[in-house]
Design a protein around this motif. Sequence first.
Motif, PDB file in Angstrom:
ATOM      1  N   ALA A 109       0.841  -1.187   0.000  1.00  0.00           N
ATOM      2  CA  ALA A 109       0.000   0.000   0.000  1.00  0.00           C
ATOM      3  C   ALA A 109       0.883   1.247   0.000  1.00  0.00           C
ATOM      4  CB  ALA A 109      -0.905  -0.011   1.226  1.00  0.00           C
ATOM      5  N   GLY A 110       0.554   2.204  -0.847  1.00  0.00           N
ATOM      6  CA  GLY A 110       1.304   3.447  -0.901  1.00  0.00           C
ATOM      7  C   GLY A 110       2.543   3.398  -1.763  1.00  0.00           C
ATOM      8  N   SER A 111       2.882   2.218  -2.287  1.00  0.00           N
ATOM      9  CA  SER A 111       4.068   2.129  -3.139  1.00  0.00           C
ATOM     10  C   SER A 111       3.718   2.568  -4.553  1.00  0.00           C
ATOM     11  CB  SER A 111       4.609   0.699  -3.171  1.00  0.00           C
ATOM     12  OG  SER A 111       3.785  -0.123  -3.970  1.00  0.00           O
ATOM     13  N   ALA A 112       4.768   2.743  -5.359  1.00  0.00           N
ATOM     14  CA  ALA A 112       4.558   3.168  -6.742  1.00  0.00           C
ATOM     15  C   ALA A 112       4.202   2.007  -7.650  1.00  0.00           C
ATOM     16  CB  ALA A 112       5.814   3.872  -7.257  1.00  0.00           C
ATOM     17  N   GLY A 113       4.066   0.811  -7.083  1.00  0.00           N
ATOM     18  CA  GLY A 113       3.760  -0.363  -7.883  1.00  0.00           C
ATOM     19  C   GLY A 113       5.021  -1.017  -8.401  1.00  0.00           C
ATOM     20  N   TRP A 114       4.840  -2.101  -9.111  1.00  0.00           N
ATOM     21  CA  TRP A 114       5.966  -2.876  -9.587  1.00  0.00           C
ATOM     22  C   TRP A 114       6.109  -2.764 -11.088  1.00  0.00           C
ATOM     23  CZ3 TRP A 114       3.567  -7.270  -6.348  1.00  0.00           C
ATOM     24  CH2 TRP A 114       3.953  -7.109  -5.008  1.00  0.00           C
ATOM     25  N   ARG A 115       7.353  -2.736 -11.510  1.00  0.00           N
ATOM     26  CA  ARG A 115       7.661  -2.730 -12.935  1.00  0.00           C
ATOM     27  C   ARG A 115       7.577  -4.165 -13.442  1.00  0.00           C
ATOM     28  NH1 ARG A 115      12.873   0.661 -14.252  1.00  0.00           N
ATOM     29  NH2 ARG A 115      13.298  -0.223 -12.224  1.00  0.00           N
ATOM     30  N   ARG A 116       6.724  -4.412 -14.428  1.00  0.00           N
ATOM     31  CA  ARG A 116       6.577  -5.738 -14.988  1.00  0.00           C
ATOM     32  C   ARG A 116       7.069  -5.760 -16.429  1.00  0.00           C
ATOM     33  NH1 ARG A 116       3.519  -9.370 -12.341  1.00  0.00           N
ATOM     34  NH2 ARG A 116       4.904 -10.746 -13.529  1.00  0.00           N
ATOM     35  N   LEU A 117       7.712  -6.849 -16.787  1.00  0.00           N
ATOM     36  CA  LEU A 117       8.238  -7.012 -18.138  1.00  0.00           C
ATOM     37  C   LEU A 117       7.194  -7.618 -19.063  1.00  0.00           C
ATOM     38  CD1 LEU A 117      11.729  -8.502 -17.229  1.00  0.00           C
ATOM     39  CD2 LEU A 117      11.262  -6.181 -18.039  1.00  0.00           C
ATOM     40  N   THR A 118       7.328  -7.313 -20.338  1.00  0.00           N
ATOM     41  CA  THR A 118       6.465  -7.951 -21.341  1.00  0.00           C
ATOM     42  C   THR A 118       6.747  -9.442 -21.347  1.00  0.00           C
ATOM     43  OG1 THR A 118       6.472  -5.974 -22.724  1.00  0.00           O
ATOM     44  CG2 THR A 118       5.897  -8.071 -23.782  1.00  0.00           C
ATOM     45  N   ALA A 170      28.913 -14.403 -36.066  1.00  0.00           N
ATOM     46  CA  ALA A 170      28.534 -13.008 -35.842  1.00  0.00           C
ATOM     47  C   ALA A 170      27.106 -12.850 -35.363  1.00  0.00           C
ATOM     48  CB  ALA A 170      28.717 -12.207 -37.128  1.00  0.00           C
ATOM     49  N   ALA A 171      26.239 -13.824 -35.676  1.00  0.00           N
ATOM     50  CA  ALA A 171      24.828 -13.688 -35.319  1.00  0.00           C
ATOM     51  C   ALA A 171      24.197 -15.063 -35.154  1.00  0.00           C
ATOM     52  CB  ALA A 171      24.073 -12.885 -36.382  1.00  0.00           C
ATOM     53  N   VAL A 172      23.181 -15.095 -34.310  1.00  0.00           N
ATOM     54  CA  VAL A 172      22.385 -16.302 -34.111  1.00  0.00           C
ATOM     55  C   VAL A 172      20.923 -15.894 -34.165  1.00  0.00           C
ATOM     56  CG1 VAL A 172      21.854 -18.250 -32.613  1.00  0.00           C
ATOM     57  CG2 VAL A 172      24.176 -17.294 -32.625  1.00  0.00           C
ATOM     58  N   GLY A 173      20.149 -16.588 -34.983  1.00  0.00           N
ATOM     59  CA  GLY A 173      18.712 -16.342 -35.051  1.00  0.00           C
ATOM     60  C   GLY A 173      17.963 -17.385 -34.256  1.00  0.00           C
ATOM     61  N   PHE A 174      17.008 -16.943 -33.462  1.00  0.00           N
ATOM     62  CA  PHE A 174      16.187 -17.846 -32.652  1.00  0.00           C
ATOM     63  C   PHE A 174      14.738 -17.761 -33.105  1.00  0.00           C
ATOM     64  CE2 PHE A 174      19.770 -16.670 -29.956  1.00  0.00           C
ATOM     65  CZ  PHE A 174      20.186 -17.892 -29.468  1.00  0.00           C
ATOM     66  N   ASP A 175      14.087 -18.900 -33.171  1.00  0.00           N
ATOM     67  CA  ASP A 175      12.652 -18.925 -33.420  1.00  0.00           C
ATOM     68  C   ASP A 175      11.919 -18.589 -32.131  1.00  0.00           C
ATOM     69  OD1 ASP A 175      12.438 -19.541 -36.148  1.00  0.00           O
ATOM     70  OD2 ASP A 175      12.814 -21.663 -35.769  1.00  0.00           O
ATOM     71  N   VAL A 176      11.073 -17.578 -32.183  1.00  0.00           N
ATOM     72  CA  VAL A 176      10.292 -17.175 -31.008  1.00  0.00           C
ATOM     73  C   VAL A 176       8.824 -17.094 -31.410  1.00  0.00           C
ATOM     74  CG1 VAL A 176      12.196 -15.927 -29.929  1.00  0.00           C
ATOM     75  CG2 VAL A 176      10.670 -14.720 -31.485  1.00  0.00           C
ATOM     76  N   ALA A 177       7.951 -17.303 -30.448  1.00  0.00           N
ATOM     77  CA  ALA A 177       6.519 -17.321 -30.738  1.00  0.00           C
ATOM     78  C   ALA A 177       6.005 -15.949 -31.158  1.00  0.00           C
ATOM     79  CB  ALA A 177       5.753 -17.825 -29.514  1.00  0.00           C
ATOM     80  N   ASP A 178       6.553 -14.897 -30.541  1.00  0.00           N
ATOM     81  CA  ASP A 178       6.078 -13.544 -30.815  1.00  0.00           C
ATOM     82  C   ASP A 178       7.283 -12.609 -30.863  1.00  0.00           C
ATOM     83  OD1 ASP A 178       4.956 -11.012 -30.860  1.00  0.00           O
ATOM     84  OD2 ASP A 178       3.409 -11.465 -29.372  1.00  0.00           O
ATOM     85  N   PRO A 179       7.853 -12.368 -32.051  1.00  0.00           N
ATOM     86  CA  PRO A 179       9.046 -11.511 -32.140  1.00  0.00           C
ATOM     87  C   PRO A 179       8.839 -10.117 -31.558  1.00  0.00           C
ATOM     88  CG  PRO A 179       8.728 -12.721 -34.188  1.00  0.00           C
ATOM     89  CD  PRO A 179       7.500 -12.954 -33.362  1.00  0.00           C
ATOM     90  N   ARG A 180       7.660  -9.550 -31.747  1.00  0.00           N
ATOM     91  CA  ARG A 180       7.432  -8.200 -31.226  1.00  0.00           C
ATOM     92  C   ARG A 180       7.472  -8.178 -29.707  1.00  0.00           C
ATOM     93  NH1 ARG A 180       2.771  -5.182 -34.927  1.00  0.00           N
ATOM     94  NH2 ARG A 180       3.980  -5.198 -36.885  1.00  0.00           N
ATOM     95  N   ALA A 181       6.858  -9.177 -29.076  1.00  0.00           N
ATOM     96  CA  ALA A 181       6.885  -9.241 -27.618  1.00  0.00           C
ATOM     97  C   ALA A 181       8.306  -9.481 -27.126  1.00  0.00           C
ATOM     98  CB  ALA A 181       5.961 -10.353 -27.123  1.00  0.00           C
ATOM     99  N   ALA A 182       9.039 -10.362 -27.826  1.00  0.00           N
ATOM    100  CA  ALA A 182      10.425 -10.637 -27.437  1.00  0.00           C
ATOM    101  C   ALA A 182      11.273  -9.380 -27.567  1.00  0.00           C
ATOM    102  CB  ALA A 182      10.991 -11.763 -28.291  1.00  0.00           C
ATOM    103  N   ALA A 183      11.065  -8.601 -28.630  1.00  0.00           N
ATOM    104  CA  ALA A 183      11.825  -7.367 -28.832  1.00  0.00           C
ATOM    105  C   ALA A 183      11.448  -6.322 -27.781  1.00  0.00           C
ATOM    106  CB  ALA A 183      11.572  -6.821 -30.231  1.00  0.00           C
TER     107      ALA A 183
END
Length: 602
Positions: free
Chosen positions: A277-286, A352-365
């Motif tokens: 109570a009274g806190s600024a709340g918690w930062r949550r990640l996507t 130099a680079a590795v590509g990963f398959d992800v379910a939702d690239p936008r959410a991952a980004a």
Amino acid sequence: MRTSVATVCLSGTLVEKMHACAAAGFDGIEVFEPDLVASDHSPEEVRALAARLGLTLDLYQPFRDFEGVTEEQLEDNLRRAEAKLALMQRLGIDLMLVCSNVATASVDSDEVSAAQLRRLGELAQRYDARIAFEALAWGRHVDDYRRSWRIVELADHPAVGLCLDSFHILSRGHDPAAIEEIPGERIFFLQLADAPDLSMDVLSWSRHHRLFPGEGSFDLAGFVAHVLRTGYDGPLSLEVFNDTFRQTDVRRTATHALRSLVWLEDAAAAQVAEPPAGSAGWRRLTPAPAPTGFDFVEVKGEDTGEVEVLLDQLGFRFRGRHRTKPVRLWTAGDARVVLNEQQARDQVPHVAAVGFDVADPRAAAARAGELMAPRVHRRTYATELPLDAIAAPDGTEVFLCVSPAGADAPWVEEFEGAAQAVASPLDGARLDHVNLAQPWADFDEAVLFYTSVLGLDAETGTKVAGPRGLVRSQVMRTADGAVRLPLNVAPAATEGLAQHVAVACDDVVAVARRARERGTRFLPVPANYYDDLVARYGLADDVVAELRDLDLLYERDAEGEFVHFYTRTVGEVFLEVVERRGRYDGYGATNAPIRLAAQGRT
């Protein structure tokens, strides 16, 4: 919640540390006394700088060996304390950390310690300050937070409360569940650090081997959840003593530190119902699920022709040149290797680079951005598929892709001039793991990066003996093994390690025979190795003869078998072909010294 960090975590002067913390995005700092003593800035100047940078000065620390002393010593300790309280007033800091006494001549009495802390609280009150009492893991008598809480209760003074430190509690194996019995308003401060699982004296462990959250073996999310359930609404603060972090670039380390706190706050908040109570709340990640597999590996260099020959010999199929860039694609089953010669002048072939398959690239980004992962920008034309990418701590580019199951990745259509398909033992291949060599200063940051940004799990770290010293290794992976990413650090005496791409197949013997016939030069394996195989496993003579003839390596455990071979190194990269039999889930660890020694000879 607010974030804070002790200046002892960082390299540089106090002023440099303050600028770095503000640039990273911290809300406040703990002032570590030696940093102030060594500074050429007055307390008033430090206070003014903090105000200009938007930083709060949350804690002054440490004040040592105060309680559990004789009356004569107490008077001198109060004299010391008053000088520090006056200094804190000049700084604008209203909270001082008092550590439990470590001196051998101290008194083992809760009542004595409480009475003396009460007197300190009365003194602090005159300076509009408070005292946060902390049980050091190596305290002479008070080394358990439950006892420090009893002493604070006995002191019964509004200016005397607790400082809880995750290292001091978890390193001793104390159960943090009882923290929930402490009223949140009596917890004045919370300090956080992770650590590897080591068997050594706790003082040395603390002084040299603490880590940022997410990099060690402590259950910090569970620990913080216990604290949050009390109603504690102060800052989450880092106190990490680590030899590496105090040598590395201060701005980069500050960002690294804040990333760990953002990740930890999200992980802990998931275990707690409501913010205080009274806190600024918690930062949550996507939310972003872990990758489902590898999409591709990119090898970059000014001339990748030798790698191309090697891929052809192993049984990869040429899939064409990119329509606008000097980039070529080779595939084998679901394994895709991109050879990139764009903007690679004077560079030898390297991963130099590795590509990963992800379910939702936008959410991952989005999650990566929230965790301050640097974005990677590559020129993309209107007819090309844009791919989200971020940079790992060592500079490896991480692409976030989505590929339909059982079909080519959409970006493959941008490659033209594919060769006619020819049957190959690698037709059912897939990328098994990608081994990335890490600079020593990036290793712990890389563990946190792949844990927090990609959601990979860190297996127990190992060390492998090589001809130039021990190679430190840490495997990052998904639970199902679809993604395996070993991270290695070379011994200090060496120039570094090559990186390698491991391709899994169903018949490594057939792949090896075809590759040998087409001119592949394997990494040579000494005869002594095969003699040892007979002794270790009792393999049949014909099996050993086949392994010897093809320079194949072998390992077996209770779950299955592992047969594999290595190519010679081209530039800074080599390839490995593996066959997993049964439920074998390792990487041929007993064969790693053989590989390192052979690579040292070639």
